[in-house]
Motif scaffolding. Structure first.
Motif, PDB file in Angstrom:
ATOM      1  N   ALA C 122       0.840  -1.201   0.000  1.00 11.96           N
ATOM      2  CA  ALA C 122       0.000   0.000   0.000  1.00 11.96           C
ATOM      3  C   ALA C 122       0.876   1.251   0.000  1.00 11.96           C
ATOM      4  O   ALA C 122       0.594   2.217  -0.718  1.00 11.96           O
ATOM      5  CB  ALA C 122      -0.927  -0.015   1.200  1.00 11.96           C
ATOM      6  N   THR C 123       1.947   1.225   0.787  1.00 12.71           N
ATOM      7  CA  THR C 123       2.874   2.364   0.790  1.00 12.71           C
ATOM      8  C   THR C 123       3.391   2.631  -0.611  1.00 12.71           C
ATOM      9  O   THR C 123       3.450   3.767  -1.080  1.00 12.71           O
ATOM     10  CB  THR C 123       4.071   2.047   1.713  1.00 12.71           C
ATOM     11  N   PHE C 124       3.768   1.555  -1.281  1.00 17.10           N
ATOM     12  CA  PHE C 124       4.283   1.687  -2.643  1.00 17.10           C
ATOM     13  C   PHE C 124       3.272   2.414  -3.523  1.00 17.10           C
ATOM     14  O   PHE C 124       3.599   3.345  -4.254  1.00 17.10           O
ATOM     15  CB  PHE C 124       4.574   0.289  -3.210  1.00 17.10           C
ATOM     16  N   MET C 125       2.013   1.983  -3.423  1.00 14.15           N
ATOM     17  CA  MET C 125       0.995   2.586  -4.283  1.00 14.15           C
ATOM     18  C   MET C 125       0.732   4.042  -3.911  1.00 14.15           C
ATOM     19  O   MET C 125       0.466   4.873  -4.789  1.00 14.15           O
ATOM     20  CB  MET C 125      -0.317   1.779  -4.211  1.00 14.15           C
ATOM     21  N   VAL C 126       0.814   4.360  -2.630  1.00 15.56           N
ATOM     22  CA  VAL C 126       0.593   5.747  -2.208  1.00 15.56           C
ATOM     23  C   VAL C 126       1.699   6.640  -2.783  1.00 15.56           C
ATOM     24  O   VAL C 126       1.435   7.705  -3.359  1.00 15.56           O
ATOM     25  CB  VAL C 126       0.546   5.841  -0.673  1.00 15.56           C
ATOM     26  N   VAL C 127       2.941   6.184  -2.659  1.00 14.19           N
ATOM     27  CA  VAL C 127       4.054   6.958  -3.222  1.00 14.19           C
ATOM     28  C   VAL C 127       3.851   7.143  -4.725  1.00 14.19           C
ATOM     29  O   VAL C 127       4.025   8.226  -5.280  1.00 14.19           O
ATOM     30  CB  VAL C 127       5.397   6.259  -2.927  1.00 14.19           C
ATOM     31  N   PHE C 130       1.404   9.824  -5.509  1.00 12.61           N
ATOM     32  CA  PHE C 130       1.928  11.188  -5.439  1.00 12.61           C
ATOM     33  C   PHE C 130       2.856  11.485  -6.609  1.00 12.61           C
ATOM     34  O   PHE C 130       2.875  12.600  -7.140  1.00 12.61           O
ATOM     35  CB  PHE C 130       2.635  11.427  -4.096  1.00 12.61           C
ATOM     36  N   GLU C 131       3.622  10.485  -7.015  1.00 18.17           N
ATOM     37  CA  GLU C 131       4.479  10.699  -8.187  1.00 18.17           C
ATOM     38  C   GLU C 131       3.653  11.030  -9.430  1.00 18.17           C
ATOM     39  O   GLU C 131       3.939  11.984 -10.147  1.00 18.17           O
ATOM     40  CB  GLU C 131       5.300   9.442  -8.466  1.00 18.17           C
ATOM     41  N   TYR C 132       2.623  10.235  -9.668  1.00 17.99           N
ATOM     42  CA  TYR C 132       1.788  10.439 -10.861  1.00 17.99           C
ATOM     43  C   TYR C 132       1.109  11.803 -10.824  1.00 17.99           C
ATOM     44  O   TYR C 132       1.164  12.559 -11.788  1.00 17.99           O
ATOM     45  CB  TYR C 132       0.719   9.333 -10.960  1.00 17.99           C
ATOM     46  N   THR C 133       0.440  12.099  -9.713  1.00 16.90           N
ATOM     47  CA  THR C 133      -0.308  13.357  -9.670  1.00 16.90           C
ATOM     48  C   THR C 133       0.645  14.540  -9.785  1.00 16.90           C
ATOM     49  O   THR C 133       0.307  15.557 -10.395  1.00 16.90           O
ATOM     50  CB  THR C 133      -1.134  13.466  -8.388  1.00 16.90           C
ATOM     51  N   GLY C 134       1.850  14.401  -9.216  1.00 13.63           N
ATOM     52  CA  GLY C 134       2.836  15.474  -9.347  1.00 13.63           C
ATOM     53  C   GLY C 134       3.176  15.733 -10.802  1.00 13.63           C
ATOM     54  O   GLY C 134       3.327  16.876 -11.231  1.00 13.63           O
ATOM     55  N   GLY C 172       2.799   1.824 -15.019  1.00 11.95           N
ATOM     56  CA  GLY C 172       1.366   1.588 -14.864  1.00 11.95           C
ATOM     57  C   GLY C 172       1.058   0.103 -14.827  1.00 11.95           C
ATOM     58  O   GLY C 172       0.326  -0.372 -13.948  1.00 11.95           O
ATOM     59  N   ILE C 173       1.621  -0.645 -15.769  1.00 10.06           N
ATOM     60  CA  ILE C 173       1.359  -2.083 -15.780  1.00 10.06           C
ATOM     61  C   ILE C 173       1.985  -2.739 -14.549  1.00 10.06           C
ATOM     62  O   ILE C 173       1.393  -3.631 -13.935  1.00 10.06           O
ATOM     63  CB  ILE C 173       1.883  -2.721 -17.085  1.00 10.06           C
ATOM     64  N   HIS C 174       3.149  -2.229 -14.146  1.00 14.46           N
ATOM     65  CA  HIS C 174       3.753  -2.770 -12.929  1.00 14.46           C
ATOM     66  C   HIS C 174       2.861  -2.473 -11.726  1.00 14.46           C
ATOM     67  O   HIS C 174       2.598  -3.349 -10.899  1.00 14.46           O
ATOM     68  CB  HIS C 174       5.149  -2.178 -12.718  1.00 14.46           C
ATOM     69  N   GLY C 175       2.357  -1.235 -11.655  1.00 15.51           N
ATOM     70  CA  GLY C 175       1.463  -0.866 -10.561  1.00 15.51           C
ATOM     71  C   GLY C 175       0.211  -1.729 -10.543  1.00 15.51           C
ATOM     72  O   GLY C 175      -0.261  -2.146  -9.472  1.00 15.51           O
TER      73      GLY C 175
END
Lengths: 312, 571, 229
Positions: C122-127, C130-134, C172-175
């Motif tokens: 979950a931490t990974f996805m949260v980071v 923020f990377e994507y939205t940034g 994205g595919i990794h996520g």
């Protein structure tokens, strides 16, 4: 099937065609020989060893090492010969002589445009001199196309993002078929042209005469109508094709796909050429390519003038 | 199919009626739709794949009808382009790729191994439904929109036409998973589910070829998956990988596409090799000549198949050096294939050749596939390919390989396993007439196209110049004969379900486990007892010692090998 | 092949020792486990090939336009990427630990480690979020929507859209794989809580662990290729 062609290949009309034909027939006859051998053995075994009693049980046969080795070694030698030969001819096919006469080729859905060193242009018909190497530098304005002249045995894809080139040296005067062989949409099969091989003197004469500059806009439009293969989709006799006919088009109120009408004036016609999907006439699909937008402005003007002349 | 009665063996099961088999042990629709039995799944594939073949075949007839004369005959250019595209897409993705592996692989492979089922039966069922889902999505895309890209989806054209390409590529992407999962399932099954004593060099050649096919499916299909996904994203948000208008490269798409699609050719043809090996052995009653070579060359071809994709692109603008390398590698793969043909013909040498319908298909295969192979060599010759590329010569070549090879082998396999699958014999005379019609019709349809192509007729042409007219007309007449043959086959096979004679356990005197150790149709668990294997797959001498008279007779009149299921123990 | 149909003791599934997890068409638990594990490895190979297509696209465009890739990579924050690398490595460790516990029959240890894994994921996805939205805030979108603004104008260079297309598609595919992995671990945790696993039978735990390691390994390639070089 052409007058001087064989059952398999059309009349050869370039310097490299006979070499390629020789290779074709070498592979053909070698294959035919082996094929007859294989099918002959098959037929022979089927007959000689046919089952005579339901419970027949053949004795085991030891695999024949000589036959096995031969069936590996012989084809290998054969294909290596064929490969080397094919490779050499291929290199020749794609290595243009440095002094080749260079013609610029532009392909678009669905027409060919050729531009010669003196600036004159031709559409759909490529004019070349015989007995002189000609190199084509090709580029596409939209999707993939492929330049193919069977009589010259040359073919090369035409790409939108880079130049490709092909060369040949015609050996016979006359007209030869030119095809697009990379599928490019609705009128792919209408993207047929001609290669006209002239004697050197006739070619120079043609080059001089081919300047289209002093035609009237309507005459020039009429020429472009066939050169740009507008006629593949749009008739001038009132019959509907893939697209609407040009006859009686100008000056009318036109019902549009999805409702509404538009007056077919110069602006509408021009817009329909450069941006065909903007206003689609009722009853037709938006399949016209947008690539005509890249025509020179005077060509578009000439087409508008021509369509206008068909208005009444 | 529920009225299939007792297997022809005299001895029945103790606990069930003599007719207890996989077809009639449960009859509800649910018992079919949710079955985990590989044999039933195989039959469900057979029905679906046949429907796809019917659809693709009707489209092919429409294409040929349009081409019977130059100019417009029955449809306009736009419709024609959609129809040939649908024909290609349906035939490749919905029909040929799943045909032999999913139908006959599912039915026969576990039985060849002496196993009760594939390793992952639930995954197997899931694969079927993923396949159906993928095809449904693709069909929906084709019905709602104007897909006219051809089956190759070359960019940038596929970027520029109707939005349904988006849905279609997604459908192909989904169907790809079915292919991957089936391949994965078969590989594990071959590795882990073999009966005691069934060593690798006792595997039937059909198993070897399905195993090799599965390797290709597992290794190549993900690449078409990512290609379709990238194409999908290209259309959805213009990622600019393949679209030159956005800075992408259309030739890169061709590399991606053929990196899958050339190995996919081996997904289509390797299973046919397996079927032909079984047919040649059974109907010559001799082990296949050069068993080890035929077995291992399948695997070798599977791997080499990954190295030759560039031979589709000799005139695409790729570098001359790559073209030369790809041409050379193409021959490397051609040689083992050619030697296989010699091995099959050699199998008949001093054998006992029985010309029943399946064998006639095998012989037709050898004839047609050889032509397909030789013309393939011709296309592999660099300079000659320049002339022949993207002409009808190529169309004829791949139809000789795909249809003359794979479809003919599939028909042979279907006629071979039909008694085992359904417990019924079909009419042998009609079977032979069917082969004849198909053979004549096929050659008339496609041999003419070789000549058309080398004369310069480009493929995917709605209209053509008058000089090609007579050969095109002949080709269209051929397609009608071919269609008549195929409809005849469908008719007598369906008729046999209702009126066919009961099939004996081993009508052909074959020596692989599904014939020697199982009834027709087989028990739900395939074998009453797990077989213990003590001999090679085509050892007809030992088979006879073990099973008595193995002489087959399709009419069930002659003695049939005993199937020892007298002591049925499962409950 | 074929055979005397003699003996064959293990095939009639009612008779012999028959643990509840053993499916009828397998002879033994070992056979079932081996088959499942082999199937998983094959599946992982297909996953690698799926990504390898994208690695090829990356390589091709990098070779064609190396300077663009170096320049564009500056926009990615290597500290966030590095943090995510550590987080994923830690999660791989906890998965391995969980398998170790269940091998020894410790269900509680398994559950604790599965929950830790889920937290790391979950931490990974949260980071990632923020990377994507940034990036999106500055108009850094894949492909034709690429339109950098607010201080990023100097990155509006040809072929930068390709870099970001590749970046978004690969990560994205990794996520997506991370999300799928989280779903699997929720399911495994629930099953573990119900006591489905023991030192005798923990195949699903081991297989999902294998999958998770693959997700981890792919990130280990993605991170340097996209962020560092």
């Amino acid at each position: 099937m052409g007058e001087n062609g064989t059952l398999w290949l059309p009349e050869p009309a370039s310097t490299l065609a006979p070499e390629l034909d020789g290779l074709f027939y070498f592979v053909y006859y070698a294959s035919l020989l082996i094929f007859v051998g294989v099918v002959g053995a098959m037929a022979y075994f089927t007959f000689v060893y046919r089952r005579r009693r339901p419970d027949e049980l053949p004795k085991p046969v030891k695999d024949n090492k000589v036959v096995e080795m031969a069936s590996v070694v012989l084809p290998t030698i054969l294909v290596l010969v064929v490969f080397t030969w094919g490779f050499k001819t291929y290199v020749k096919l794609y290595t243009a002589p440095p002094d080749a006469y260079q013609i610029q080729v532009r392909a678009r859905q669905w027409s060919w445009e050729f531009e010669y060193p003196n600036g004159s242009r031709s559409f759909g018909e490529l004019h070349v001199p015989v007995d002189r190497p000609v190199r084509l530098v090709m580029n596409s304005q939209d999707v993939l196309h492929s330049f193919f002249v069977p009589a010259f045995r040359v073919k090369m894809d035409v790409l939108p993002n880079r130049y490709t080139s092909v060369w040949f040296q015609a050996t016979k005067q006359g007209e030869f078929d030119l095809f697009c062989t990379e599928y490019c949409g609705t009128a792919h099969s209408g993207m047929i042209g001609k290669v006209v091989a002239h004697s050197e003197a006739d070619f120079q004469k043609w080059l001089q005469e081919s300047q289209v500059g002093d035609l009237s806009p309507v005459e020039r439009g009429e020429l472009l109508y066939t050169q740009q293969t507008c006629n593949a989709c749009h008739s001038v006799d009132g019959s509907a094709g893939v697209g609407p006919t040009f006859q009686g088009l100008f000056g009318r109120e036109r019902p549009l796909e999805g409702g509404g009408t538009v007056l077919a004036d110069e602006d509408y016609i021009r817009e329909s050429i450069v941006n065909p999907a903007a206003k689609v006439a009722q009853g037709f699909n938006p399949v016209m390519p947008a690539s005509y937008a890249s025509l020179p402005a005077e060509d578009i003007d000439a087409l508008v003038a021509y369509i206008k002349s068909l208005g009444n | 199919m529920s009225n299939i009665a007792t297997p022809a063996t005299a001895t029945g099961s103790v606990h069930h009626g003599a007719g207890h088999n996989y077809l009639n042990h449960a009859k509800s629709l649910k018992s079919w739709l949710l079955t985990l039995d590989h044999k039933r799944i195989g039959l469900m594939y057979l029905v679906t794949v046949s429907l796809a073949f019917l659809a693709g075949g009707i489209l092919a007839l429409l294409v040929r009808a349009e081409l019977i004369a130059p100019g417009q005959t029955i449809m306009d250019a736009q419709t024609y382009n959609q129809i040939f595209s649908l024909h290609g897409i349906i035939m490749v993705f919905a029909f040929i790729i799943p045909s032999i592996p999913a139908v006959m692989g599912n039915f026969a492979l576990p039985m060849h191994l002496g196993a009760k089922d594939v390793a992952f039966p639930r995954l197997n069922l899931a694969s079927y439904y993923i396949y159906v889902l993928g095809i449904a999505i693709a069909l929906a895309a084709m019905l709602v929109g104007n897909v006219d890209t051809g089956w190759t989806f070359y960019t940038p054209y596929s970027k520029s036409v109707g939005d349904s390409v988006l849905l279609l590529t997604f459908g192909v992407f989904v169907a790809g998973f079915s292919s991957i999962l089936t391949g994965l399932n078969f590989i594990v099954t071959v590795h882990k589910m073999r009966a005691p004593g069934l060593t690798w060099n006792r595997l039937p050649l059909f198993v070897w070829s399905i195993y090799a096919t599965s390797i290709v499916q597992v290794l190549a299909t993900p690449v078409i998956g990512i290609t379709m996904l990238l194409l999908f994203l290209e259309r959805l948000m213009g990622i600019g990988i393949f679209d030159p208008a956005l800075g992408g490269d259309p030739v890169l798409f061709q590399h991606f596409f053929w990196f899958y699609s050339h190995p996919a050719v081996y997904i289509m043809i390797l299973p046919a090799f397996g079927v032909i090996s079984e047919l040649m052995a059974t109907f010559s009653r001799r082990p296949v000549m050069g068993y080890k070579f035929v077995a291992l060359s399948s695997v070798a071809i599977a791997f080499l198949g990954f190295l030759v994709w560039g031979h589709h692109m000799f005139v695409s603008g790729q570098s001359a050096v790559s073209s030369i390398i790809f041409s050379l590698l193409t021959y490397l793969i051609g040689i083992p294939t050619g030697i296989k043909v010699i091995n099959w013909v050699g199998t008949m040498y001093k054998g006992s050749v029985w010309l029943r319908t399946p064998m006639l298909y095998a012989l037709a295969f050898l004839f047609l596939f050889s032509i397909g192979g030789f013309t393939g060599i011709m296309l592999g010759v660099l300079a000659v390919d320049v002339h022949l590329h993207d002409t009808y010569f190529v169309v004829a070549h791949f139809h000789y390989v795909m249809m003359g090879g794979t479809v003919i082998a599939a028909l042979g396999g279907l006629h071979y396993w039909w008694p085992k699958m359904t417990g019924k014999m079909y009419n042998e005379t009609l079977g032979r007439i069917g082969v004849g019609l198909i053979f004549v019709g096929f050659n008339l349809t496609f041999f003419t196209q070789f000549i058309l192509g080398s004369q310069g007729m480009p493929r995917r042409y709605y209209d053509y110049l008058p000089e090609f007219a007579s050969l095109h007309a002949l080709s269209t007449y051929g397609s009608w004969i071919l269609a008549a043959g195929l409809f005849l086959v469908a008719a007598y096979l369906i008729a046999s379900l209702f009126r066919g004679e009961k099939a004996p356990a081993n009508p052909w005197g074959a020596a692989t486990l599904e014939w020697t150790n199982a009834t027709s149709p087989p028990d739900p668990h395939n074998f009453v007892r797990t077989p213990i294997v003590t001999r090679g797959p085509y050892d007809y001498h030992l088979a006879r010692e073990l099973f008595g008279n193995g002489a087959g007779d399709g009419d069930g009149a002659a003695p049939v090998p005993e199937v020892r299921d007298t002591t049925h123990q499962s409950s | 092949m074929a055979s005397t149909t003699a003996t064959a003791h293990a095939d009639t599934h009612r008779e012999a020792h028959h643990p509840p997890h053993l499916q009828h068409h397998f002879v033994s638990s070992e056979q079932q486990f081996d088959a499942a594990k082999m199937g998983m490895w094959l599946f992982l190979i297909t996953e690698i090939l799926l990504f390898s297509g994208m690695f090829v696209a990356y390589t091709v465009y990098r070779v064609w336009h190396p300077e663009v890739f170096v320049r564009s990579a500056e926009l990615l924050d290597w500290r966030l990427g590095g943090l995510n690398t550590l987080v994923l490595l830690a999660s791989s460790f906890t998965v391995a630990l969980g398998i170790h516990y269940i091998q020894n029959g410790d269900r509680k240890g398994l559950v604790v480690n599965l929950i830790l894994t889920l937290l790391f994921a979950a931490t990974f996805m949260v980071v990632k979020y923020f990377e994507y939205t940034g990036k999106f805030a500055h108009g850094i979108f894949p492909g034709e929507h690429f339109h950098p603004h607010e201080g990023y104008e100097q990155y509006n260079i040809p072929y930068a859209p390709q870099f970001f297309s590749i970046y978004f598609v690969m990560t994205g595919i990794h996520g997506f794989h991370v999300l799928v992995g989280m779903g699997i671990f929720v399911w495994i945790t629930l099953r573990a809580l119900k006591g489905h696993f023991s030192s005798e039978y923990y195949t699903p735990v081991e297989l999902s662990g294998l999958y998770w390691h693959l997700v981890d390994i792919i990130w280990i390639f993605l991170f340097p290729l996209l962020y560092l070089i």
